[in-house]
Design a protein around this motif. Structure first.
Motif, PDB file in Angstrom:
ATOM      1  N   VAL A   1       0.849  -1.178   0.000  1.00 23.43           N
ATOM      2  CA  VAL A   1       0.000   0.000   0.000  1.00 23.43           C
ATOM      3  C   VAL A   1       0.899   1.247   0.000  1.00 23.43           C
ATOM      4  O   VAL A   1       1.959   1.259   0.629  1.00 23.43           O
ATOM      5  CB  VAL A   1      -0.933  -0.035   1.217  1.00 23.43           C
ATOM      6  N   TRP A   2       0.412   2.312  -0.678  1.00 25.85           N
ATOM      7  CA  TRP A   2       1.222   3.514  -0.807  1.00 25.85           C
ATOM      8  C   TRP A   2       0.847   4.530   0.264  1.00 25.85           C
ATOM      9  O   TRP A   2       0.007   5.395   0.080  1.00 25.85           O
ATOM     10  CB  TRP A   2       1.078   4.109  -2.204  1.00 25.85           C
ATOM     11  N   PHE A   3       1.521   4.433   1.399  1.00 18.75           N
ATOM     12  CA  PHE A   3       1.326   5.384   2.494  1.00 18.75           C
ATOM     13  C   PHE A   3       1.948   6.731   2.116  1.00 18.75           C
ATOM     14  O   PHE A   3       2.863   6.793   1.275  1.00 18.75           O
ATOM     15  CB  PHE A   3       1.963   4.843   3.771  1.00 18.75           C
ATOM     16  N   SER A   4       1.447   7.790   2.739  1.00 17.65           N
ATOM     17  CA  SER A   4       1.901   9.125   2.355  1.00 17.65           C
ATOM     18  C   SER A   4       3.405   9.279   2.496  1.00 17.65           C
ATOM     19  O   SER A   4       4.059   9.908   1.643  1.00 17.65           O
ATOM     20  CB  SER A   4       1.181  10.186   3.201  1.00 17.65           C
TER      21      SER A   4
ATOM     22  N   TRP B   1      14.974   1.676  -1.468  1.00 13.35           N
ATOM     23  CA  TRP B   1      15.085   0.444  -0.681  1.00 13.35           C
ATOM     24  C   TRP B   1      15.889  -0.634  -1.403  1.00 13.35           C
ATOM     25  O   TRP B   1      15.913  -1.787  -0.962  1.00 13.35           O
ATOM     26  CB  TRP B   1      13.690  -0.065  -0.339  1.00 13.35           C
ATOM     27  N   GLY B   2      16.541  -0.290  -2.483  1.00 19.37           N
ATOM     28  CA  GLY B   2      17.346  -1.267  -3.190  1.00 19.37           C
ATOM     29  C   GLY B   2      16.534  -2.295  -3.935  1.00 19.37           C
ATOM     30  O   GLY B   2      17.011  -3.404  -4.210  1.00 19.37           O
TER      31      GLY B   2
ATOM     32  N   ILE C   1       0.749  -4.097   4.553  1.00 18.72           N
ATOM     33  CA  ILE C   1      -0.109  -3.328   5.453  1.00 18.72           C
ATOM     34  C   ILE C   1       0.425  -3.586   6.849  1.00 18.72           C
ATOM     35  O   ILE C   1       0.344  -4.719   7.348  1.00 18.72           O
ATOM     36  CB  ILE C   1      -1.586  -3.745   5.359  1.00 18.72           C
ATOM     37  N   PRO C   2       1.010  -2.603   7.512  1.00 21.85           N
ATOM     38  CA  PRO C   2       1.621  -2.857   8.821  1.00 21.85           C
ATOM     39  C   PRO C   2       0.575  -3.231   9.871  1.00 21.85           C
ATOM     40  O   PRO C   2      -0.543  -2.702   9.879  1.00 21.85           O
ATOM     41  CB  PRO C   2       2.270  -1.515   9.177  1.00 21.85           C
TER      42      PRO C   2
ATOM     43  N   GLU D   1       7.296   2.604   7.980  1.00 20.36           N
ATOM     44  CA  GLU D   1       8.737   2.562   7.714  1.00 20.36           C
ATOM     45  C   GLU D   1       9.382   1.347   8.377  1.00 20.36           C
ATOM     46  O   GLU D   1      10.196   0.642   7.764  1.00 20.36           O
ATOM     47  CB  GLU D   1       9.386   3.852   8.225  1.00 20.36           C
ATOM     48  N   GLU D   2       9.019   1.079   9.618  1.00 16.75           N
ATOM     49  CA  GLU D   2       9.575  -0.081  10.324  1.00 16.75           C
ATOM     50  C   GLU D   2       9.125  -1.382   9.686  1.00 16.75           C
ATOM     51  O   GLU D   2       9.913  -2.325   9.533  1.00 16.75           O
ATOM     52  CB  GLU D   2       9.154  -0.042  11.796  1.00 16.75           C
ATOM     53  N   ALA D   3       7.857  -1.453   9.296  1.00 14.51           N
ATOM     54  CA  ALA D   3       7.348  -2.654   8.635  1.00 14.51           C
ATOM     55  C   ALA D   3       8.080  -2.886   7.317  1.00 14.51           C
ATOM     56  O   ALA D   3       8.392  -4.032   6.956  1.00 14.51           O
ATOM     57  CB  ALA D   3       5.850  -2.530   8.394  1.00 14.51           C
TER      58      ALA D   3
END
Length: 290
Positions: free
Chosen positions: A8-11, A31-32, A262-263, A270-272
């Motif tokens: 999903v594309w979070f802001s 993210w490579g 989806i975290p 970011e952490e997910a």
């Protein structure tokens, strides 16, 4: 395998550029990763200058963009789900073909993918056979035209059909493939590994998604809960799925493996993402793919 990110594309994921499609490409580069989906309708609205920016970033970072659209064969009405007017379906088909002709080669695209909703296999009207007759009839001309451009047309299992249903479609329409979503197998009540084994020979791309699941017999109506998970930390057997795809996918070296994320509650996006990327790198290291 070509690792990427689907959504999903979070802001915060789209903060790298004001133009959302370019922001997607910049995000995977950050993210490579190398692959993501770009929406055909959005691409059609971009100016020549904006498209050139996409092409330039794709080339400079050796990216692969699959083109995406939402198949418009069915619409919701007061009478339930019904077939869309054929003229509307044809207009959409022409628009997708035009985007593919204009941009596919510059974006290193090999796949055009779609979802079929709002129809699903449990509808009484139109029933499954009627749905498949419409889907096959309307996707065949698109699949044929894309094949002439060296592109595959792929249908995602999006909580609407079993993977085996889509395989049946693939066997009836030339150049129709499966865009496999590992997490959506649970969404419709499939056994994930059985579904992956069935679909692997027909796979053109993968949404590599995890979920946590449990039966909810305490609810009314009773249901099966499918909840978010960090990639590799849920109940989808992703290690085993990865091994099956490596062995049985038609072209595993070029297979797009896109994290879909989806975290879960309490974990930032970011952490997910960081933990998800660490997991896929572990898979590569364990398989000797680095």
């Amino acid at each position: 395998m070509i690792w990427g990110y689907a959504h999903v594309w979070f802001s915060e994921f789209l903060s790298l550029d004001p133009e959302p499609q370019l922001a997607r490409l910049k995000f995977v580069s950050k993210w490579g990763l190398r692959s993501t989906g770009l929406d055909c309708e959005s691409l059609a609205r971009l100016s020549d200058q904006e498209l050139e920016a996409l092409y330039r970033h794709t080339e400079e970072n050796d990216l692969v963009a699959n083109l995406t659209f939402q198949f418009g064969g069915f619409v919701e009405s007061d009478d339930g789900v019904v077939a869309a007017p054929r003229e509307a379906i044809a207009r959409q088909r022409d628009a997708v073909i035009e985007v593919a002709r204009r941009s596919a080669s510059r974006l290193n695209s090999g796949v055009v993918s779609t979802e079929v909703g709002p129809a699903h296999r449990f509808l009484r009207r139109p029933n499954l056979q009627e749905q498949f007759e419409l889907i096959a009839r309307e996707l065949e001309p698109l699949a044929s035209e894309l094949e002439s451009m060296g592109l595959r047309l792929a249908v995602e299992n999006h909580g609407d059909y079993y993977v085996s249903d889509i395989v049946r479609l693939c066997e009836s329409v030339r150049n129709l493939w499966l865009f496999l979503d590992t997490g959506n197998t649970y969404l419709i009540g499939e056994r994930p590994l059985e579904a992956v084994r069935t679909g692997a020979p027909y796979v053109a791309g993968v949404h590599f998604k995890d979920q946590t699941v449990r039966p909810r017999k305490d609810m009314n109506p009773i249901n099966f809960e499918v909840a978010p998970a960090v990639t590799g930390e849920g109940d989808v057997p992703l290690r085993e799925a990865y091994a099956i795809l490596k062995e049985h996918a038609p072209d595993p070296e070029r297979l797009m493996m896109e994290i879909e994320l989806i975290p879960p509650r309490g974990v930032s996006a970011e952490e997910a993402m960081r933990r998800s990327v660490e997991f896929i790198r572990e898979l590569e290291e364990e398989a000797g793919d680095e």
